[in-house]
Design a protein around this motif. Structure first.
Motif, PDB file in Angstrom:
ATOM      1  N   LEU A 128      -7.851  -8.302 -10.698  1.00 27.82           N
ATOM      2  CA  LEU A 128      -7.246  -8.535  -9.513  1.00 27.82           C
ATOM      3  C   LEU A 128      -6.048  -7.781  -9.088  1.00 27.82           C
ATOM      4  CD1 LEU A 128      -7.101 -11.849  -7.298  1.00 27.82           C
ATOM      5  CD2 LEU A 128      -5.218 -10.322  -7.531  1.00 27.82           C
ATOM      6  N   MET A 129      -5.004  -7.803 -10.111  1.00 26.56           N
ATOM      7  CA  MET A 129      -3.844  -7.104  -9.911  1.00 26.56           C
ATOM      8  C   MET A 129      -4.170  -5.404  -9.962  1.00 26.56           C
ATOM      9  SD  MET A 129      -1.738  -9.154  -9.406  1.00 26.56           S
ATOM     10  CE  MET A 129      -0.129  -8.469  -9.324  1.00 26.56           C
ATOM     11  N   ALA A 130      -5.014  -5.071 -10.786  1.00 24.84           N
ATOM     12  CA  ALA A 130      -5.287  -3.788 -10.800  1.00 24.84           C
ATOM     13  C   ALA A 130      -5.903  -3.250  -9.367  1.00 24.84           C
ATOM     14  CB  ALA A 130      -6.423  -3.331 -11.643  1.00 24.84           C
ATOM     15  N   LEU A 131      -6.541  -4.119  -8.869  1.00 27.07           N
ATOM     16  CA  LEU A 131      -7.129  -3.670  -7.386  1.00 27.07           C
ATOM     17  C   LEU A 131      -6.138  -3.930  -6.225  1.00 27.07           C
ATOM     18  CD1 LEU A 131      -9.464  -3.271  -5.087  1.00 27.07           C
ATOM     19  CD2 LEU A 131      -9.554  -5.631  -5.188  1.00 27.07           C
ATOM     20  N   GLN A 132      -5.290  -4.908  -6.354  1.00 27.34           N
ATOM     21  CA  GLN A 132      -4.285  -5.156  -5.541  1.00 27.34           C
ATOM     22  C   GLN A 132      -3.065  -3.886  -5.448  1.00 27.34           C
ATOM     23  OE1 GLN A 132      -4.012  -6.852  -2.909  1.00 27.34           O
ATOM     24  NE2 GLN A 132      -2.239  -5.741  -2.126  1.00 27.34           N
ATOM     25  N   GLN A 133      -2.793  -3.587  -6.872  1.00 25.66           N
ATOM     26  CA  GLN A 133      -2.008  -2.324  -7.169  1.00 25.66           C
ATOM     27  C   GLN A 133      -2.326  -1.093  -6.455  1.00 25.66           C
ATOM     28  OE1 GLN A 133      -0.481  -2.111 -11.058  1.00 25.66           O
ATOM     29  NE2 GLN A 133      -0.256   0.007 -11.073  1.00 25.66           N
ATOM     30  N   SER A 134      -3.777  -0.864  -6.557  1.00 22.81           N
ATOM     31  CA  SER A 134      -4.080   0.469  -5.773  1.00 22.81           C
ATOM     32  C   SER A 134      -4.135   0.188  -4.418  1.00 22.81           C
ATOM     33  CB  SER A 134      -5.531   0.636  -6.232  1.00 22.81           C
ATOM     34  OG  SER A 134      -6.478  -0.234  -5.679  1.00 22.81           O
ATOM     35  N   ILE A 135      -4.219  -0.959  -3.807  1.00 22.95           N
ATOM     36  CA  ILE A 135      -4.133  -0.885  -2.348  1.00 22.95           C
ATOM     37  C   ILE A 135      -2.772  -0.989  -1.966  1.00 22.95           C
ATOM     38  CG2 ILE A 135      -4.308  -2.917  -0.444  1.00 22.95           C
ATOM     39  CD1 ILE A 135      -6.882  -3.977  -2.035  1.00 22.95           C
ATOM     40  N   SER A 136      -1.784  -1.788  -2.664  1.00 26.35           N
ATOM     41  CA  SER A 136      -0.367  -1.320  -2.332  1.00 26.35           C
ATOM     42  C   SER A 136       0.217  -0.143  -2.445  1.00 26.35           C
ATOM     43  CB  SER A 136       0.405  -2.288  -3.242  1.00 26.35           C
ATOM     44  OG  SER A 136       1.791  -2.487  -3.218  1.00 26.35           O
ATOM     45  N   GLU A 137      -0.437   0.648  -3.488  1.00 31.68           N
ATOM     46  CA  GLU A 137       0.179   1.961  -3.661  1.00 31.68           C
ATOM     47  C   GLU A 137      -0.371   2.846  -2.448  1.00 31.68           C
ATOM     48  OE1 GLU A 137      -0.109   5.384  -7.216  1.00 31.68           O
ATOM     49  OE2 GLU A 137      -1.161   3.707  -7.286  1.00 31.68           O
ATOM     50  N   GLN A 138      -1.557   2.704  -1.798  1.00 37.31           N
ATOM     51  CA  GLN A 138      -2.190   3.403  -0.852  1.00 37.31           C
ATOM     52  C   GLN A 138      -1.239   3.317   0.343  1.00 37.31           C
ATOM     53  OE1 GLN A 138      -4.194   6.257  -1.030  1.00 37.31           O
ATOM     54  NE2 GLN A 138      -3.202   6.327   0.953  1.00 37.31           N
ATOM     55  N   LEU A 186       1.838   2.159   0.709  1.00 32.11           N
ATOM     56  CA  LEU A 186       3.018   2.552   0.676  1.00 32.11           C
ATOM     57  C   LEU A 186       3.152   4.038   0.772  1.00 32.11           C
ATOM     58  CD1 LEU A 186       4.713   0.396  -2.030  1.00 32.11           C
ATOM     59  CD2 LEU A 186       4.920  -0.073   0.326  1.00 32.11           C
ATOM     60  N   GLN A 187       2.005   4.671   0.288  1.00 34.00           N
ATOM     61  CA  GLN A 187       2.057   6.021   0.479  1.00 34.00           C
ATOM     62  C   GLN A 187       2.002   6.597   1.869  1.00 34.00           C
ATOM     63  OE1 GLN A 187       1.952   8.745  -1.770  1.00 34.00           O
ATOM     64  NE2 GLN A 187       2.529   7.216  -3.278  1.00 34.00           N
ATOM     65  N   ASN A 188       1.336   5.848   2.679  1.00 34.49           N
ATOM     66  CA  ASN A 188       1.089   6.009   4.065  1.00 34.49           C
ATOM     67  C   ASN A 188       2.550   5.828   4.850  1.00 34.49           C
ATOM     68  OD1 ASN A 188      -1.543   6.266   3.820  1.00 34.49           O
ATOM     69  ND2 ASN A 188      -2.139   4.039   4.354  1.00 34.49           N
ATOM     70  N   LYS A 189       3.626   5.297   4.148  1.00 38.92           N
ATOM     71  CA  LYS A 189       4.732   5.124   4.806  1.00 38.92           C
ATOM     72  C   LYS A 189       5.692   6.344   4.621  1.00 38.92           C
ATOM     73  CE  LYS A 189       4.799  -0.030   4.963  1.00 38.92           C
ATOM     74  NZ  LYS A 189       5.705  -1.054   4.587  1.00 38.92           N
ATOM     75  N   ILE A 190       5.485   7.322   3.597  1.00 35.88           N
ATOM     76  CA  ILE A 190       6.103   8.414   3.714  1.00 35.88           C
ATOM     77  C   ILE A 190       6.241   9.426   4.966  1.00 35.88           C
ATOM     78  CG2 ILE A 190       6.233  10.621   2.353  1.00 35.88           C
ATOM     79  CD1 ILE A 190       4.972   9.344  -0.036  1.00 35.88           C
ATOM     80  N   GLY A 191       7.433   9.781   5.250  1.00 34.96           N
ATOM     81  CA  GLY A 191       7.564  10.428   6.481  1.00 34.96           C
ATOM     82  C   GLY A 191       7.958   9.598   7.730  1.00 34.96           C
ATOM     83  N   LYS A 192       7.768   8.285   7.342  1.00 35.23           N
ATOM     84  CA  LYS A 192       8.199   7.338   8.709  1.00 35.23           C
ATOM     85  C   LYS A 192       9.248   6.998   8.484  1.00 35.23           C
ATOM     86  CE  LYS A 192       3.344   5.533   9.378  1.00 35.23           C
ATOM     87  NZ  LYS A 192       2.675   4.389   9.488  1.00 35.23           N
ATOM     88  N   THR A 193       9.944   6.553   9.712  1.00 34.09           N
ATOM     89  CA  THR A 193      11.353   5.878   9.725  1.00 34.09           C
ATOM     90  C   THR A 193      11.479   4.404  10.134  1.00 34.09           C
ATOM     91  OG1 THR A 193      12.251   8.096  10.876  1.00 34.09           O
ATOM     92  CG2 THR A 193      13.382   5.892  11.198  1.00 34.09           C
ATOM     93  N   LEU A 194      12.030   3.855   9.037  1.00 32.84           N
ATOM     94  CA  LEU A 194      12.127   2.276   9.142  1.00 32.84           C
ATOM     95  C   LEU A 194      13.367   1.994   9.127  1.00 32.84           C
ATOM     96  CD1 LEU A 194       9.601   1.591   5.822  1.00 32.84           C
ATOM     97  CD2 LEU A 194       8.954   1.501   8.406  1.00 32.84           C
ATOM     98  N   GLN A 195      13.687   0.789   9.843  1.00 29.41           N
ATOM     99  CA  GLN A 195      14.934  -0.081   9.672  1.00 29.41           C
ATOM    100  C   GLN A 195      15.063  -0.790   8.298  1.00 29.41           C
ATOM    101  OE1 GLN A 195      16.194  -3.455  12.188  1.00 29.41           O
ATOM    102  NE2 GLN A 195      17.510  -2.009  13.255  1.00 29.41           N
ATOM    103  N   VAL A 196      16.120  -0.660   7.814  1.00 31.54           N
ATOM    104  CA  VAL A 196      16.301  -1.338   6.680  1.00 31.54           C
ATOM    105  C   VAL A 196      17.411  -2.145   6.592  1.00 31.54           C
ATOM    106  CG1 VAL A 196      14.962   0.291   5.172  1.00 31.54           C
ATOM    107  CG2 VAL A 196      17.465   0.392   4.973  1.00 31.54           C
TER     108      VAL A 196
END
Length: 440
Positions: free
Chosen positions: A361-371, A373-383
């Motif tokens: 389960l954790m291996a599957l979720q890690q791949s989902i989470s990684e993808q 987060l990759q989709n956030k590269i280039g975006k502007t976020l308030q932190v």
């Protein structure tokens, strides 16, 4: 005793226990006691225990033992405090044992064993109106109710903390306002079941700042959304009325973040767990939520290896996770808890199988989470900046709850201050965290 006595504090377990600790400390500070920085400087130590699962109980017993060894004068409270005999069997020398949210009894025990009469001086009393917080100054947990009406078969929370008791909405909002006035930038709403807020009092109308407000999740969120800070919802069950909260997220009034403890996806396992809302079609609901609020972050927890869970049940859970594409996931291997109804179920899953399923389960979720987060590269976020050291700043986006989710690292940004909100462009991501630079 002329000098103020010092009380040590050990707080274990969940954010709800942390809120209990803060209340006790607030009262003790109001009564003139000080908080000790270590065991040796304390006149007495309070240990706020956790009793949710056996490993937490063991940790609590060890913490009590350590406090006794280091200090010798210990008052025990919290969820495991309901098992006084078990505690006294191992640690007979503890001074007092009380259960959860018994603030007055804890404070009374401290007064009994470390008597102190404070001379009240309103000009010198430094206890802030919003109380003492164990969290950093810029975020705080806002507990809206105690107890729970559900009877999930793996859980003993209702027997520890009782049925749902919602706090009056005016009291909750007053506390929120005090926290914001004191500089809090993020409120984390917690309870055993946030979506059930007000059910026990039939959504009674209360008053806040002269206006009537129903004691109900939607009205609570609307009012909190007026305070100008981040509002994050934890422990929400996927009831149909939660749909009404999503537009508030889309409008930016509360954070687009939901922490929903799904626990499983197989109908038969959910039924054995006696989970509320287990018959709802959650995948359809998630799709609708994302249509209304595309930025919504969904976090959840799951249990693998529940008694009777078959390989087919587990495969169903993996398929569900693939379809749901949740942003953040925690996973636990089932362990028996003394007093839980699930202990009587048959077909317990072998430990090796639990471990193997957890890893898959954790291996599957890690791949989902990684993808994701990759989709956030280039975006502007308030932190929100959490801490700053010589290497830079550590922050969180709206998608990250403190302690349990990821972080946003701003390398080299040493001039920022905790509690600051900053616009950041994301440049790099791994499985759980992001790296970015402030927009100037």
């Amino acid at each position: 005793m002329s000098e103020s006595p010092k009380i040590g504090f050990v707080s274990l377990g969940c954010p709800k226990a942390l809120v209990d600790s803060e209340r006790i400390i607030t009262q003790l500070r109001t009564d003139g006691y000080e908080v000790a920085a270590d065991y040796s400087g304390a006149d007495l130590v309070v240990v706020n225990t956790c009793g949710f699962i056996d490993s937490a109980k063991q940790e609590s017993l060890e913490a009590i033992g350590e406090a006794l060894a280091e200090n010798g004068r210990v008052v025990v409270t919290g969820c495991m405090g309901g098992e006084e005999e078990k505690i006294r069997e191992i640690h007979p020398q503890v001074l007092s044992v009380t259960g959860p949210h018994q603030y007055e009894q804890v404070v009374g025990a401290v007064h009994e064993h470390v008597p102190y009469e404070k001379t009240h001086n309103p000009h010198l009393d430094l206890v802030p109106a919003q109380g003492i917080k164990l969290t950093p100054k810029h975020y705080a947990y806002l507990k809206i109710s105690e107890g729970c009406n559900h009877r999930c078969s793996f859980c003993i929370i209702p027997s520890l903390r009782g049925d749902l008791v919602s706090r009056p909405i005016g009291e909750v909002l007053d506390e929120a306002q005090r926290l914001v006035d004191a500089g809090v930038k993020e409120l984390l709403v917690i309870s055993q079941d946030t979506s059930a807020y007000g059910v026990d009092i039939k959504y009674r109308t209360g008053f806040w700042q002269g206006r009537p407000i129903k004691s109900r999740m939607q009205e609570l969120c609307e009012a909190l959304g007026e305070l100008g800070v981040w509002v994050r919802l934890h422990y929400v069950y996927p009831y149909p009325h939660v749909d009404n909260i999503i537009p508030l997220m889309a409008e930016g009034r509360i954070l687009p973040y939901l922490d929903i403890p799904f626990q499983h996806a197989s109908r038969s396992v959910l039924k054995a767990m006696k989970r509320p809302a287990h018959a709802e079609n959650v995948l359809e609901r998630i799709t609708r939520w994302r249509e209304i609020c595309p930025d919504i972050t969904l976090r959840s927890t799951f249990i693998v290896g529940f008694p009777g869970e078959t390989e087919q049940d587990f495969a169903e859970l993996l398929q569900w996770l693939e379809a749901a594409q949740l942003d953040r996931v925690g996973c636990f291997q089932y362990s028996a808890v003394e007093g839980a109804a699930a202990n009587t179920l048959s077909d317990h899953v072998p430990e090796a199988v639990k471990q193997e399923r957890w890893e898959r389960l954790m291996a599957l979720q890690q791949s989902i989470s990684e993808q994701k987060l990759q989709n956030k590269i280039g975006k502007t976020l308030q932190v929100l900046i959490d801490e700053v050291d010589e290497e830079g700043a550590i922050a969180r986006s709206f998608a990250d709850a403190p302690e349990i989710d990821g972080a946003v690292y701003l390398n080299g940004e040493t001039q920022l201050q905790p509690g600051e909100r900053v616009e950041v462009t994301i440049e790099h991501a791994d499985e759980y965290d992001l790296w970015g630079v402030p927009k100037h």
